[in-house]
Design an enzyme around this catalytic site. Structure first.
Site, PDB file in Angstrom:
ATOM      1  CG  ASP A  24      -4.504  -2.374   3.183  1.00  0.00           C
ATOM      2  OD1 ASP A  24      -4.950  -3.074   4.112  1.00  0.00           O
ATOM      3  OD2 ASP A  24      -4.399  -1.136   3.253  1.00  0.00           O
TER       4      ASP A  24
ATOM      5  CG  ASP B 101      -0.367  -4.411   4.065  1.00  0.00           C
ATOM      6  OD1 ASP B 101      -0.975  -3.816   3.163  1.00  0.00           O
ATOM      7  OD2 ASP B 101      -0.006  -3.859   5.137  1.00  0.00           O
TER       8      ASP B 101
ATOM      9  CD  GLU C 225      -4.691   4.449   1.089  1.00  0.00           C
ATOM     10  OE1 GLU C 225      -5.202   5.507   1.513  1.00  0.00           O
ATOM     11  OE2 GLU C 225      -4.057   3.668   1.801  1.00  0.00           O
TER      12      GLU C 225
ATOM     13  CG  ASP D  67       0.279   4.696   6.452  1.00  0.00           C
ATOM     14  OD1 ASP D  67       0.267   4.174   5.315  1.00  0.00           O
ATOM     15  OD2 ASP D  67      -0.688   5.329   6.905  1.00  0.00           O
ATOM     16  CG  HIS D  68       0.403   0.058   4.405  1.00  0.00           C
ATOM     17  ND1 HIS D  68      -0.428  -1.013   4.672  1.00  0.00           N
ATOM     18  CD2 HIS D  68      -0.391   1.168   4.501  1.00  0.00           C
ATOM     19  CE1 HIS D  68      -1.657  -0.581   4.906  1.00  0.00           C
ATOM     20  NE2 HIS D  68      -1.662   0.735   4.821  1.00  0.00           N
TER      21      HIS D  68
ATOM     22  CG  ASN E 292      -7.934  -1.618   5.339  1.00  0.00           C
ATOM     23  OD1 ASN E 292      -7.142  -1.197   6.183  1.00  0.00           O
ATOM     24  ND2 ASN E 292      -8.202  -0.949   4.223  1.00  0.00           N
TER      25      ASN E 292
ATOM     26  CG  ASN F 243      -1.838   1.190   1.269  1.00  0.00           C
ATOM     27  OD1 ASN F 243      -1.472   2.292   0.881  1.00  0.00           O
ATOM     28  ND2 ASN F 243      -3.054   0.985   1.757  1.00  0.00           N
TER      29      ASN F 243
END
Length: 258
Positions: free
Chosen positions: A147, A218, A34, A247-248, A149, A7
Site C-alpha cells: 500500500d 496498492d 495494516e 476496504d482494500h 498510499n 492491506n
C-alpha cells in the site's frame, strides 16, 4: 509464481476472510499491511495451518507488515526501511522467496495535509526511493509490493476532484512515485492494463464499492528481471464485496517460471 499484496486492515478481525482467500486463490507470496496487532498477537499458528510460513513486524493498534510464503518460510533480508534509526513505525519488511526478492511496504497516509504526518510521509518516501535504487541494481528478480498510499494519476481515481485536498493525491507524493518508477521499475498493473480504470481501495461510506468509486493505491513494482517474467496482473474485487472485509482488495501478479 503468484505474488499478492493486501492491506488487510486488521489481521485478527479479518482472519477468517484472509484464510478463505488464501485457500481459494492459493497465492505463492502475500505481502500484508495494516496488521494492527503487536508482534505476539500475529496469528502465526492459523496461517501455518493454512500452509504458509510467515515473517512479520507487528505494532499495537497501528501499521504492521508481513510476508507469507506458501509451503516455506520467507528468508528475511530486511526489517524496517533504512535511513532513519529512530523510526519505530512498522512499515517495511523484505524477504527472499523462491529466487525472488520481495519487499512489502505500508507507506504513510500523510493526512491531515499539511502537517507533521504529511512531512513524515514525504521523508519516508525519500527513504523508500533510496532503498529501491539499491534493490533495482540487483540481478535477481525484485518485487516491491504494498500500500503505497499514493494515487499516481487521474486514471487511478474515480473522481479526481474529490481527492484534491487529500494527502494521497498531492503533487509532492505523486512526483515521488514518478521518481521511483523512473528508476526503471515497472508498475505491473498499469503496465498490463494501460487504459483501464482499476481500483484497489473503496471507502466504507457512501456505498463506494457498489458504485465502483475507488482509487488505486496498492502497487507492485518490478525490476527488469521480474518484469521479464510478468504474465498477468489483477485485483480480486470479489474479496472486497464480502461482509466485514477490508476496504482494500488483494492485488496480484503472476510471474512465469524463471
Amino acid at each position: 509464481m503468484r505474488i499478492a499484496t493486501w492491506n488487510v486492515n486488521g489481521i485478527n478481525g479479518r482472519l477468517l476472510i484472509l484464510l478463505d482467500w488464501l485457500a481459494a486463490a492459493k497465492p505463492d507470496v502475500v505481502c500484508l499491511q495494516e496488521l494492527k496487532a503487536p508482534q505476539d498477537k500475529f496469528p502465526a499458528a492459523a496461517i501455518e495451518k493454512a500452509g504458509y510460513g510467515a515473517i512479520w513486524q507487528g505494532q499495537a493498534r497501528w501499521n504492521g507488515v508481513a510476508i507469507l510464503a506458501r509451503g516455506c518460510t520467507p528468508v528475511e533480508t530486511h526489517r524496517g526501511l533504512p535511513g532513519d534509526p529512530s523510526d519505530e513505525q512498522a512499515r517495511y519488511i523484505e524477504a527472499a522467496i523462491g529466487g525472488v526478492l520481495v519487499g512489502g511496504l505500508y507507506a504513510p497516509n500523510g493526512n491531515p495535509h499539511p502537517g507533521p504526518k504529511f512531512d513524515y510521509k514525504l521523508a519516508w518516501n525519500e527513504r523508500l526511493i533510496a532503498h529501491a535504487k539499491m534493490l533495482y541494481g540487483l540481478t535477481e528478480p525484485v518485487v516491491v509490493a504494498g500500500d503505497y498510499n499514493v494515487i499516481p494519476t487521474d486514471l487511478d481515481v474515480y473522481k479526481p476532484e474529490r481527492w484534491q485536498d487529500d494527502a494521497l493525491f498531492q503533487p509532492e507524493p505523486r512526483a515521488q512515485y514518478r521518481r521511483l518508477v523512473d528508476q526503471g521499475w515497472v508498475d505491473a498493473l498499469r503496465h498490463l492494463h494501460p487504459d483501464a480504470r482499476l481500483y484497489t481501495f473503496w471507502d466504507y461510506w457512501r456505498n463506494a464499492f457498489a458504485r465502483n468509486a475507488g482509487i488505486r493505491i496498492d502497487h507492485l513494482l518490478l525490476n527488469p528481471a521480474a518484469a521479464a517474467r510478468l504474465e498477468s496482473a489483477g485485483v480480486d474485487t470479489d474479496v472486497r464485496a464480502r461482509e466485514g472485509t477490508s476496504d482494500h482488495a488483494p492485488t496480484w501478479i503472476d510471474l512465469k517460471d524463471g
